[in-house]
Enzyme design. Sequence first.
Site, PDB file in Angstrom:
ATOM      1  N   ASN A 126       0.827  -1.218   0.000  1.00  0.00           N
ATOM      2  CA  ASN A 126       0.000   0.000   0.000  1.00  0.00           C
ATOM      3  C   ASN A 126       0.858   1.264   0.000  1.00  0.00           C
ATOM      4  O   ASN A 126       0.450   2.299  -0.538  1.00  0.00           O
ATOM      5  CB  ASN A 126      -0.930   0.017   1.212  1.00  0.00           C
ATOM      6  CG  ASN A 126      -2.019  -1.030   1.118  1.00  0.00           C
ATOM      7  OD1 ASN A 126      -2.321  -1.539   0.038  1.00  0.00           O
ATOM      8  ND2 ASN A 126      -2.612  -1.371   2.247  1.00  0.00           N
ATOM      9  N   ASP A 160      -5.899   0.054  -3.327  1.00  0.00           N
ATOM     10  CA  ASP A 160      -5.411   0.247  -4.687  1.00  0.00           C
ATOM     11  C   ASP A 160      -6.472   0.912  -5.561  1.00  0.00           C
ATOM     12  O   ASP A 160      -6.220   1.924  -6.227  1.00  0.00           O
ATOM     13  CB  ASP A 160      -5.001  -1.109  -5.266  1.00  0.00           C
ATOM     14  CG  ASP A 160      -4.425  -0.996  -6.663  1.00  0.00           C
ATOM     15  OD1 ASP A 160      -5.218  -0.793  -7.609  1.00  0.00           O
ATOM     16  OD2 ASP A 160      -3.204  -1.127  -6.834  1.00  0.00           O
ATOM     17  N   HIS A 161      -7.667   0.344  -5.571  1.00  0.00           N
ATOM     18  CA  HIS A 161      -8.728   0.882  -6.429  1.00  0.00           C
ATOM     19  C   HIS A 161      -9.236   2.225  -5.919  1.00  0.00           C
ATOM     20  O   HIS A 161      -9.657   3.073  -6.712  1.00  0.00           O
ATOM     21  CB  HIS A 161      -9.880  -0.124  -6.531  1.00  0.00           C
ATOM     22  CG  HIS A 161      -9.484  -1.411  -7.190  1.00  0.00           C
ATOM     23  ND1 HIS A 161      -8.626  -1.464  -8.265  1.00  0.00           N
ATOM     24  CD2 HIS A 161      -9.829  -2.694  -6.929  1.00  0.00           C
ATOM     25  CE1 HIS A 161      -8.459  -2.728  -8.634  1.00  0.00           C
ATOM     26  NE2 HIS A 161      -9.174  -3.488  -7.837  1.00  0.00           N
ATOM     27  N   ASP A 201      -6.903   4.687  -7.271  1.00  0.00           N
ATOM     28  CA  ASP A 201      -7.172   4.861  -8.705  1.00  0.00           C
ATOM     29  C   ASP A 201      -8.322   5.831  -8.941  1.00  0.00           C
ATOM     30  O   ASP A 201      -8.295   6.621  -9.894  1.00  0.00           O
ATOM     31  CB  ASP A 201      -7.508   3.516  -9.349  1.00  0.00           C
ATOM     32  CG  ASP A 201      -6.302   2.592  -9.449  1.00  0.00           C
ATOM     33  OD1 ASP A 201      -5.161   3.077  -9.320  1.00  0.00           O
ATOM     34  OD2 ASP A 201      -6.507   1.382  -9.648  1.00  0.00           O
TER      35      ASP A 201
END
Length: 383
Positions: free
Chosen positions: A48, A116-117, A120
Amino acid sequence: MVKVLSPRALEGLKNYVYKPGGYTWLDHAHTPFWNWLTAQLPLWLAPNLITLVGLIVTFIAYGTMWYYYPEYTGEGPRWPYFFAGVSILIYTNLDCIDGKQARRTGSSSPLGQLFDHGCDAVALHVMLSLVQASLAEPPSVFASVAAMSVYLPWWVSHWEEYHTGVLMYGDGNFGILEANYVLALVTFITGAFGPAMWDTPMKAVVPVFPWDTSVKHAFIVFAMCIALIQNYGQLYRVFSRHWTMLPEAERGHKELGNAARLTHLASGAALIFLGAVYLADNKLQPGQARLAGLLYGLVYAIVATQLIMDHMCKEPFRSPLLPLAVLTLAAANSVLQLVDTRATAATLTGAMVVYYLMYVTTIVNQVCAYLGIKCLTITPKRA
């Protein structure tokens, strides 16, 4: 802020299994490089943290471009364009190795995918802003529709994952990696030749070109067409299969079937429509354009993160109402001009920054506490 995730949602998240698909030729070509790069990383480096470092680099580029090009247009030094492109490349490639580092260190967890998403979702606004400034495209109906043609397929890709269990990175020919590289290329071209290059008439480049338009607008229209083709593929993949084809383990407490698909799409359409209305305002005071873009980017990131989280937790999708209400208020005021629009944008953006930070930190703290892990460090395995 009250807890975002219920005990049932946390249990669903614990059992989440990530299923990617649709890798392109460029993804496969990069795999040896990503494997090599991952092998150079220290084993104590949390996945992360890799993602966060990449995001911070784009934030620095975002702030730099905001400082030199506060209205997206105007003259300034060339180096911020190059830095913007480098930041996109850094984020894109770091974003592709965090999962490899997680598997290498045995620290894979559902939090990693959610983190992560979620990053994004924020990075999408940042990168689109960098490109808008590189193209020197001021706020307008055209610019707004162009931005929404990118925001829409990204949101729909996670809607597709909710209903199929698979996150598609592309159609085998063109995907997220190619799109990010195109964005970086735009910034590099501007850095090399200056933003005025994009105003060159297409007929000066291609004499047989049938329309009187600039290179910039021809490129944007082409990019919009590619995005909409991707969007068509997403819709087709979902509606061409019955909801019962979703594996039992993926269903949980999700709302499935065509009625749910359409309801969720309507929620996304509302998000896109409100953004199109709000960002189409060209009657702006100094500094307002950037604030408006940031406000929409934050609301979009919150709604998208909720969709991603509800998929991972196998829960019914519910759009956060407060952020959507804030965006509705901002869009309505931009049309009706009832209150000072710049002050409104500044106030609502500040509120959304606070809301977003509370929202994501609450989720991260809940998940870390439930799974017994930490977000930015690797938790040693129990003997």
